[in-house]
Design a protein around this motif. Structure first.
Motif, mmCIF file in Angstrom:
data_model
loop_
_atom_site.group_PDB
_atom_site.id
_atom_site.type_symbol
_atom_site.label_atom_id
_atom_site.label_comp_id
_atom_site.label_asym_id
_atom_site.label_seq_id
_atom_site.Cartn_x
_atom_site.Cartn_y
_atom_site.Cartn_z
ATOM 1 N N SER A 113 0.789 -1.373 0.104
ATOM 2 C CA SER A 113 -0.173 0.224 -0.436
ATOM 3 C C SER A 113 0.382 0.859 0.096
ATOM 4 N N ASP A 114 -0.269 2.375 -0.493
ATOM 5 C CA ASP A 114 0.707 3.592 -0.268
ATOM 6 C C ASP A 114 1.541 3.710 1.383
ATOM 7 N N ARG A 115 0.513 3.765 2.183
ATOM 8 C CA ARG A 115 1.124 3.647 3.802
ATOM 9 C C ARG A 115 2.090 2.915 3.857
ATOM 10 N N ASP A 116 2.383 1.005 3.280
ATOM 11 C CA ASP A 116 3.887 0.696 3.134
ATOM 12 C C ASP A 116 5.247 1.057 2.720
ATOM 13 N N THR A 117 4.904 2.360 1.822
ATOM 14 C CA THR A 117 6.020 2.608 0.528
ATOM 15 C C THR A 117 6.647 4.143 1.734
ATOM 16 N N GLU A 118 5.501 4.452 2.240
ATOM 17 C CA GLU A 118 6.279 5.864 3.101
ATOM 18 C C GLU A 118 7.074 4.992 4.392
ATOM 19 N N ARG A 119 6.451 3.863 4.553
ATOM 20 C CA ARG A 119 6.625 3.538 6.308
ATOM 21 C C ARG A 119 8.399 2.967 5.027
ATOM 22 N N VAL A 120 7.977 2.605 4.771
ATOM 23 C CA VAL A 120 9.877 1.841 3.518
ATOM 24 C C VAL A 120 10.696 2.331 3.502
ATOM 25 N N ALA A 121 9.998 3.514 3.086
ATOM 26 C CA ALA A 121 11.007 4.315 2.493
ATOM 27 C C ALA A 121 11.882 5.343 3.535
ATOM 28 N N ARG A 122 10.979 6.192 5.168
ATOM 29 C CA ARG A 122 12.119 5.757 6.140
ATOM 30 C C ARG A 122 12.974 5.392 6.790
ATOM 31 N N TYR A 123 12.052 3.390 6.673
ATOM 32 C CA TYR A 123 13.252 2.697 6.976
ATOM 33 C C TYR A 123 14.365 2.557 6.939
ATOM 34 N N LEU A 124 14.004 2.301 5.196
ATOM 35 C CA LEU A 124 15.576 2.383 4.341
ATOM 36 C C LEU A 124 16.325 3.480 4.272
ATOM 37 N N SER A 125 15.980 5.305 4.521
ATOM 38 C CA SER A 125 16.349 6.264 4.681
ATOM 39 C C SER A 125 17.066 6.462 5.950
ATOM 40 N N GLY A 126 16.764 5.764 7.330
ATOM 41 C CA GLY A 126 17.147 5.803 8.439
ATOM 42 C C GLY A 126 18.324 5.313 9.267
ATOM 43 N N GLY A 127 19.289 3.982 7.551
ATOM 44 C CA GLY A 127 20.036 3.365 8.294
ATOM 45 C C GLY A 127 19.858 2.082 9.011
ATOM 46 N N PHE A 128 18.903 1.676 9.002
ATOM 47 C CA PHE A 128 18.757 0.859 9.641
ATOM 48 C C PHE A 128 19.237 -0.862 9.095
ATOM 49 N N VAL A 129 19.651 -0.494 7.515
ATOM 50 C CA VAL A 129 19.776 -1.798 6.764
ATOM 51 C C VAL A 129 21.011 -1.499 5.871
ATOM 52 N N ASP A 130 21.982 -2.231 5.978
ATOM 53 C CA ASP A 130 23.027 -2.199 4.903
ATOM 54 C C ASP A 130 22.916 -1.985 3.163
ATOM 55 N N GLY A 131 21.457 -2.595 2.784
ATOM 56 C CA GLY A 131 21.694 -2.500 1.316
ATOM 57 C C GLY A 131 20.227 -2.972 0.967
ATOM 58 N N ALA A 132 19.807 -4.116 -0.096
ATOM 59 C CA ALA A 132 18.680 -4.114 -0.025
ATOM 60 C C ALA A 132 18.449 -5.006 -1.158
ATOM 61 N N ILE A 133 18.309 -6.075 -1.553
ATOM 62 C CA ILE A 133 17.487 -7.061 -2.670
ATOM 63 C C ILE A 133 15.894 -6.247 -2.756
#
Length: 328
Positions: free
Chosen positions: A100-120
């Motif tokens: 959903s759009d809400r998921d997109t916003e949440r995950v975007a914040r998560y990725l930008s926050g440095g919680f993971v070093d990379g993504a698949i």
């Protein structure tokens, strides 16, 4: 460290060397390891990663609706292949589902926050905000397939969807079929558009756009709806290329309900060589997609990027041969 040093009868400096991979005598290491077990010490990974500016985690992003994610065996196999490589490298895989759009916003914040070093990233669509964010923040990343709106700045792992679709459609033509339709899926992704292109190339001058039924997802329901649409348009249809095995299974169910024999009246072929292909009756002719190997290669590429390697290939294409069974 003070508690461990006291229990082992050594200095805190010696304990520090053991915890951080330095050299100590075998006797001191044995004593320290026994003391660690005695006092119940567990390293504070969050604090260590904060100091190193690493999370030691890789995000696995599935850009699919929940129902499709749970039904699609390929995504699960890709995930397991990736996890096997990351686990050996000492990395945790974090699953991020975007529905959903809400998921997109949440995950975007998560990725930008440095919680993971990379993504698949699996099932990326054209002009998806998540794929654009990953490109903007220059995160180490690998796509499964290649979003059509991005250049090759981010590596991708996949197969030759065009060539494989062309080959299996040609095999279907060679069985003597004359009115061959396609249930095309996910045309906003490279895989969906490429499989349609391969089908069109195989038919050449015989291609009829009226024999293409477009459905949104690679799922069983899409096969049901697409096959019903094709039968309404062309009752004399005698061949069907379904863009995935789940879609083919749905199409075969509709054909059975309509009294059409597979393969006697209508030859059906799919794509993926997933668990769906073995469940159908008769077993499904299809294209083998090496899902676990795709996941392994994707994890290796993202791990190399995290490690600072600069010689990471921009693309990896794996073999995807036709597997011919009894449905055509």
């Amino acid at each position: 460290m003070k508690d461990i040093a006291a229990a082992a009868g050594v200095s805190r400096g010696t304990v520090n060397r053991v915890l951080n991979g330095g050299y100590v005598s075998p006797e001191a290491r044995t004593a320290i390891e026994a003391a660690i077990a005695e006092v119940g010490y567990v390293p504070n990974t969050a604090a260590r990663n904060l100091k190193r500016r690493r999370s030691e985690a890789v995000g696995f992003l599935a850009l699919e609706p929940h129902a499709v994610l749970l039904e699609d065996p390929n995504i699960g196999a890709i995930m397991l292949g990736a996890n096997a490589v990351l686990s050996l490298a000492g990395y945790q895989m974090v699953s991020l589902v975007i529905d959903s759009d809400r998921d997109t916003e949440r995950v975007a914040r998560y990725l930008s926050g440095g919680f993971v070093d990379g993504a698949i990233i699996v099932s990326a669509r054209a002009y998806d905000p998540i794929t654009r964010l990953i490109a903007q923040i220059a995160m180490p990343a690998v796509f499964i397939g290649h979003p059509p709106d991005l250049d090759n700045a981010i590596p991708f792992v996949g197969i030759d969807n065009v060539g494989s679709a062309r080959e299996i459609t040609s095999r279907l033509i060679a069985t003597g079929r004359h009115r061959i339709g396609m249930i095309a899926c996910a045309l906003n992704r490279d895989s969906g558009g490429d499989r349609l292109d391969g089908y069109r190339q195989a038919l050449g001058d015989r291609f009829d756009p009226a024999l293409v039924a477009e459905v949104p997802h690679y799922d069983y329901l899409g096969g049901v709806n697409g096959m019903r649409e094709l039968l309404e348009r062309e009752p004399g249809i005698d061949g069907v290329f379904a863009a995935s095995d789940a879609v083919a299974a749905g199409a075969m169910q509709v054909l059975r309900e309509a009294g059409r024999d597979v393969p006697g009246d209508v030859g059906v072929v799919g794509f993926d060589d997933s668990a769906w292909a073995a469940r159908t009756q008769p077993p499904l002719s299809t294209v083998h997609q090496p899902a676990r190997e795709i996941g392994r290669h994707a994890a290796e590429l993202v791990h190399r990027q995290i490690g600072g390697q600069t010689d990471v290939p921009r693309s990896v294409l794996l073999p995807s041969p036709v597997v011919w069974r009894n449905s055509a």
